[in-house]
Scaffold this active site. Structure first.
Site, mmCIF file in Angstrom:
data_model
loop_
_atom_site.group_PDB
_atom_site.id
_atom_site.type_symbol
_atom_site.label_atom_id
_atom_site.label_comp_id
_atom_site.label_asym_id
_atom_site.label_seq_id
_atom_site.Cartn_x
_atom_site.Cartn_y
_atom_site.Cartn_z
ATOM 1 N N ASP A 145 0.866 -1.188 0.000
ATOM 2 C CA ASP A 145 0.000 0.000 0.000
ATOM 3 C C ASP A 145 0.898 1.232 0.000
ATOM 4 O OD1 ASP A 145 -2.297 1.756 0.308
ATOM 5 O OD2 ASP A 145 -3.326 0.147 1.372
ATOM 6 N N PHE A 173 0.189 0.841 -6.579
ATOM 7 C CA PHE A 173 -0.033 -0.328 -7.445
ATOM 8 C C PHE A 173 -0.250 0.064 -8.908
ATOM 9 C CE2 PHE A 173 -4.035 -0.399 -4.663
ATOM 10 C CZ PHE A 173 -4.871 0.281 -5.544
ATOM 11 N N GLY A 185 4.355 1.351 -1.838
ATOM 12 C CA GLY A 185 4.355 1.617 -3.268
ATOM 13 C C GLY A 185 2.952 1.857 -3.791
ATOM 14 N N HIS A 194 -13.147 -2.340 -7.209
ATOM 15 C CA HIS A 194 -14.328 -1.499 -7.492
ATOM 16 C C HIS A 194 -14.035 0.007 -7.451
ATOM 17 C CE1 HIS A 194 -16.148 -0.720 -3.200
ATOM 18 N NE2 HIS A 194 -14.855 -0.687 -3.169
#
Lengths: 336, 336
Positions: free
Chosen positions: A199, A227, A225, A245
């Site tokens: 995260d 994503f 980091g 989502h």
């Protein structure tokens, strides 16, 4: 299922009354107070700072809604509200509802505008910053949000920890790990698994506290980091819980492709969300969650199992399955 | 009844999602549009002015909530939403929900403040004017409100018209008559009854249109006046539908005493509201309605059958009874 009659129309149309009453009760810590011991009207009114005009109706409404009990004039929690809405218990799930009360209730007041424009209606409205940028900039708010996510997800996380065939795998990466509850539950239930929570760097302190509190510091590590900017940390299993989502279609596909790249042949991607039934006619919560993504994000939306299977097939996954988990949540598993 | 589990907590806590979705659908006239004929996604999106990002989730959420149906990609109303939420039908009950969407949803956002201060949170907040003064000053708003009240009450009004022993009486006064639906239903079902609708002068045009449209101009008349400043027009039966809960305890007692004065020996007072069960633990809607009176008025509250019977006895009524009507509504009858 029966269709609504006039009562059902009124009950849903005025459903914000019951909803806001529960949200105010959580905000005022009614359940945390009553978890100490049952109390009579006068005592409770004083301790909660309720006005005499409203105290009795408010508390009795919570009784009639089955969130409190009243016996011989003394109010107490039900066993459910005692477990889930007492702030001092680790099983507290009220964080997400505190957030709903503080933010979402008023943002949803602009639903019609969102429906007409397709534009988000939260703090980022009209400005350049998105919800996550605003959220991550404020350590206390971020911590509250991360904990709220744990409350919302922990039941599902435990199911995945016990039901998925972890014996076939040794390592796992939890993408968008937040406080880390998914990888923590998996590691607790499967002592042979070691894992990474991935995260943004701001999440590290909250994650590390939670992992240490669960005695998992030797097997579960944090990796900082983005994503989207970086490759996902390689592992046998990549997990994304309530992540996909948040993003638009192209971003969703990017994340699924990145997961494919990060796992070996035979490795697995586990995606879970309030996945909508393929006919899009049953999972009302999943569809409403998608409208919540309309309110909260620039392009996010919820999706069906078939949608997700399609993205996985397109990315090269050779085998897929959709499994219902708990309440509105299902997982989609892809095997490379 | 079972107490809420974690799903029920989330469902009520986030219940404003479903509520606001229905309210926006009424605002955007989804049901009025579909009452013409079923339509596919593209057509409906264009006609309603929905953004492509949100149209499908919004409509499918309404399907999953059972307010719409979708067959072979074409959306249509359910028989209930066709009857009750098509603006062009006389059976439309959406007025009250339009009002909830336009006003109450955001006012309820301040519920916690109301609970702490005991002070109303509507247009009159902080100012001198009360809700009714503001309402009556604006003819179009007033007309919408009066019609909304009819939508909310007409089912109950018809029950009272058929179930009460009208054969024993010849005249009736409807106090706070609004559009006049209660006296209209009573007169329609009982050709020997003549009646008066009593309300502020501003209500006259809306009332008289409605009475004329029902062919009752010869038996039902309007009388202008304030029920606090003047005596109630004398009749065999005095009726107060969704009136008493607007007022504080002393005002409620004044109205009950005035009704006693306006009827002969053997005459009756009929009071109806979302009357709370005597144990104050079952009728959640009535208790929430009382919190709505907290939001909307300076001293109003809903009450139990026993409360109302007490005020009637105090005023001199010799006989009383409480009868359930429909949904959350009951009536209390006092005989002089």
């Amino acid at each position: 299922m029966n269709e609504p009659n006039i009562d059902a129309i009124m009950q849903v149309g005025l459903g914000f009354w019951a909803s806001k009453t529960l949200l105010s009760a959580i905000e005022m810590e009614v359940f945390t107070e009553l978890a100490k011991h049952p109390e009579d009207l006068d005592t409770l009114q004083g301790r909660l700072g309720l006005h005499p005009r409203s105290a009795r109706d408010f508390l009795d409404a919570l009784v009639a809604l089955r969130f409190l009990q009243r016996v011989d004039g003394r109010y107490s929690n039900t066993s459910s509200t005692d477990a889930f809405l007492d702030k001092r218990k680790p099983s507290y799930v009220g964080g997400i509802l505190e957030m709903a009360n503080r933010r979402l209730y008023s943002f949803w007041g602009n639903l019609t505008i969102a429906l007409r424009t397709g534009e988000l209606q939260n703090e980022a409205k009209g400005g350049g910053s998105n919800f996550f940028a605003a959220l991550y900039a404020e350590p206390e708010t971020l911590k509250g949000f991360l904990k709220a996510m744990t409350g919302l997800s922990t039941g599902v996380n435990r199911l995945i920890a016990s039901r998925f065939p972890w014996k076939n795998y040794r390592t796992a990466t939890d993408v968008g790990t937040a406080q880390g509850d998914l990888i923590v539950q998996v590691a607790l239930a499967n002592p042979h698994i070691s894992g990474i929570g991935f995260d943004l760097a701001e999440v590290a302190p909250t994650f590390e506290d939670y992992v240490a509190a669960n005695g998992l510091a030797s097997r579960v590590a944090f990796r900082a980091g983005s994503f989207f900017d970086e490759d996902l940390p390689k592992a046998d299993v990549i997990m994304m819980g309530h992540i996909l989502h948040d993003w638009n279609l192209e971003e969703k596909k990017v994340l699924v492709r990145k997961a494919f790249k990060a796992i070996p042949d035979g490795g697995a991607l586990i995606v879970y969300d309030s996945i909508i039934d393929d006919d899009r006619s049953q999972n009302a919560f999943g569809l409403l969650m998608s409208l919540n993504m309309l309110i909260e994000t620039t392009g996010g939306f919820d999706y069906t199992g078939a949608d997700c299977v399609g993205w996985m097939k397109e990315a090269g996954f050779r085998e897929t399955r959709v499994e219902h988990l708990l309440g509105p949540d299902s997982m989609v598993v892809g095997i490379k």
